[in-house]
Design a protein around this motif. Structure first.
Motif, mmCIF file in Angstrom:
data_model
loop_
_atom_site.group_PDB
_atom_site.id
_atom_site.type_symbol
_atom_site.label_atom_id
_atom_site.label_comp_id
_atom_site.label_asym_id
_atom_site.label_seq_id
_atom_site.Cartn_x
_atom_site.Cartn_y
_atom_site.Cartn_z
ATOM 1 N N LYS A 61 0.831 -1.200 0.000
ATOM 2 C CA LYS A 61 0.000 0.000 0.000
ATOM 3 C C LYS A 61 0.868 1.253 0.000
ATOM 4 C CE LYS A 61 -0.831 0.990 4.896
ATOM 5 N NZ LYS A 61 -0.121 2.206 5.180
ATOM 6 N N GLY A 62 0.383 2.286 -0.672
ATOM 7 C CA GLY A 62 1.155 3.519 -0.709
ATOM 8 C C GLY A 62 0.885 4.303 -1.979
ATOM 9 N N ASN A 63 1.701 5.307 -2.192
ATOM 10 C CA ASN A 63 1.531 6.182 -3.350
ATOM 11 C C ASN A 63 2.560 5.854 -4.432
ATOM 12 O OD1 ASN A 63 -0.645 8.081 -2.572
ATOM 13 N ND2 ASN A 63 0.701 8.410 -0.812
ATOM 14 N N GLU A 87 -2.803 5.929 -5.944
ATOM 15 C CA GLU A 87 -2.756 5.511 -4.544
ATOM 16 C C GLU A 87 -3.296 4.091 -4.456
ATOM 17 O OE1 GLU A 87 -5.383 7.520 -1.851
ATOM 18 O OE2 GLU A 87 -4.169 6.948 -0.107
ATOM 19 N N LEU A 88 -2.470 3.208 -3.916
ATOM 20 C CA LEU A 88 -2.905 1.818 -3.772
ATOM 21 C C LEU A 88 -3.281 1.546 -2.314
ATOM 22 C CD1 LEU A 88 -3.298 -1.078 -4.892
ATOM 23 C CD2 LEU A 88 -0.896 -1.500 -4.344
HETATM 24 C C1 LIG Z 1 -0.664 8.813 -0.132
HETATM 25 O O1 LIG Z 1 -0.250 10.140 0.144
HETATM 26 C C2 LIG Z 1 -1.197 10.906 0.862
HETATM 27 C C3 LIG Z 1 -0.669 12.324 0.948
HETATM 28 O O2 LIG Z 1 0.671 12.352 1.333
HETATM 29 C C4 LIG Z 1 -1.402 10.272 2.227
HETATM 30 O O3 LIG Z 1 -2.347 10.999 2.974
HETATM 31 C C5 LIG Z 1 -1.905 8.856 2.035
HETATM 32 O O4 LIG Z 1 -2.049 8.217 3.289
HETATM 33 C C6 LIG Z 1 -0.950 8.057 1.156
HETATM 34 N N1 LIG Z 1 -1.582 6.784 0.860
HETATM 35 C C7 LIG Z 1 -1.158 5.607 1.348
HETATM 36 C C8 LIG Z 1 -1.964 4.415 0.979
HETATM 37 O O5 LIG Z 1 -0.148 5.497 2.035
#
Ligand SMILES: *[C@@H]1O[C@H](CO)[C@@H](O)[C@H](O)[C@H]1NC(C)=O
Ligand SMILES: *[C@@H]1O[C@H](CO)[C@@H](O)[C@H](O)[C@H]1NC(C)=O
Ligand SMILES: *[C@@H]1O[C@H](CO)[C@@H](O)[C@H](O)[C@H]1NC(C)=O
Length: 265
Positions: A112-114, A129-130
């Motif tokens: 998970k993440g960007n 965004e996953l």
């Molecule tokens: C992606 O980035 C946004 C802004 O920085 C953040 O709020 C979000 O939690 C991130 N998404 C994930 C899945 O980590």
């Protein structure tokens, strides 16, 4: 020009994710843990990208997948992050149409993440965004003596709605016993009382398109309130008390008589 994306309703936002809105547009992809995820990235021009470069990164630094004019991380390019080795593929047939989407096999929570999909030549960047969800099967149990059905969802993400349904799929009134979040997982326990025999299902719903796995239990007969047993226990206790008191009184008088005879009192 920069205001244009703000004027476009959000449903267009998703379907038009291929357009370049600068760095502000983020496409969200939500998958269940262990399912494959497709991270979309397409040039709106639909131009052939077989002989250009595009680069997928996570959190801007982790090397996920690089394509360089036919060379890529599955045919010789090095420096792909360990986490993504042998797990990321592109769609060779789609390159002709400007489609640089990738598939990540069997997503794990740590995926998970960007993510960003970057085209160095045109300096176009796409953000994805996953979100990796979890949809565990609910546990159900019958608390027979109380005539209650209990359903427990052990750590789901995103937060599910949980409900008991009867065999006609009618939602039953239920009481929430637990509703907590811990480390991005939701733990929910609900109870409903059973008033007639039959089969009941506990359904946890997260995303409409996710296949739901309801848990079912059947109640052969509705337990009677245990008044019979209570009366019996109370009766027995009463009888016992009378007997004990009787013995004590008898002993007391017997002792008194004995003491009198011996002249102690
Ligand atoms: C992606 O980035 C946004 C802004 O920085 C953040 O709020 C979000 O939690 C991130 N998404 C994930 C899945 O980590
Ligand atoms: C790009 O290719 C993927 C995989 O075939 C597909 O799911 C996606 O819809 C394509 N995107 C576009 C904009 O055609
Ligand atoms: C209840 O829902 C299930 C699954 O959604 C469906 O298969 C079944 O036919 C429904 N039953 C009734 C009585 O509507």
């Amino acid at each position: 020009m920069e205001l244009l994306p703000l004027l476009i309703p959000s449903f267009c936002f998703l379907t038009l994710s291929g357009l370049t809105f600068g760095a502000e547009s983020v496409t969200s992809v939500i998958v269940k843990e262990d399912d494959d995820a497709i991270l979309p990235c397409s040039l709106s021009t639909n131009e052939n990208i077989e002989s250009i470069v595009f680069d997928w990164k996570k959190e801007e630094t982790v090397q996920v997948f690089m394509y360089n004019k036919g060379d890529h991380h599955n045919n010789g390019l090095t420096d792909q992050n360990e986490q993504f080795k042998s797990r990321v593929t592109h769609f060779p047939e789609e390159l002709k149409h400007g489609n640089a989407s990738i598939r990540i096999k069997e997503t794990k929570r740590e995926d998970k993440g960007n993510y960003t999909c970057f085209f160095p030549k045109s300096r176009k960047i796409f953000k994805v965004e996953l979100v990796v969800g979890a949809a565990p099967k609910p546990y159900v149990k019958l608390l027979k003596e109380k005539g209650l059905l209990e359903c427990e969802v052990p750590g789901a993400y995103p937060k599910p709605t949980v409900e008991w349904q009867d065999s006609d799929n009618k939602t039953l009134f239920s009481k929430t016993l637990r509703d907590i979040e811990d480390k991005n997982r939701f733990y929910i326990t609900i109870q409903t009382s059973v008033t007639k025999p039959g089969c009941y299902r506990c359904v946890a719903t997260q995303m409409a398109k996710w296949h739901q796995i309801p848990s079912e239990t059947c109640v052969p007969d509705v337990p009677e309130p245990n008044t019979g047993l209570i009366v019996a226990v109370a009766g027995l206790a009463g009888v016992l008390a009378v007997v004990v008191v009787g013995i004590l009184v008898w002993c007391y008088f017997k002792n008194k008589k004995k003491n009198k005879q011996e002249g102690v009192v």
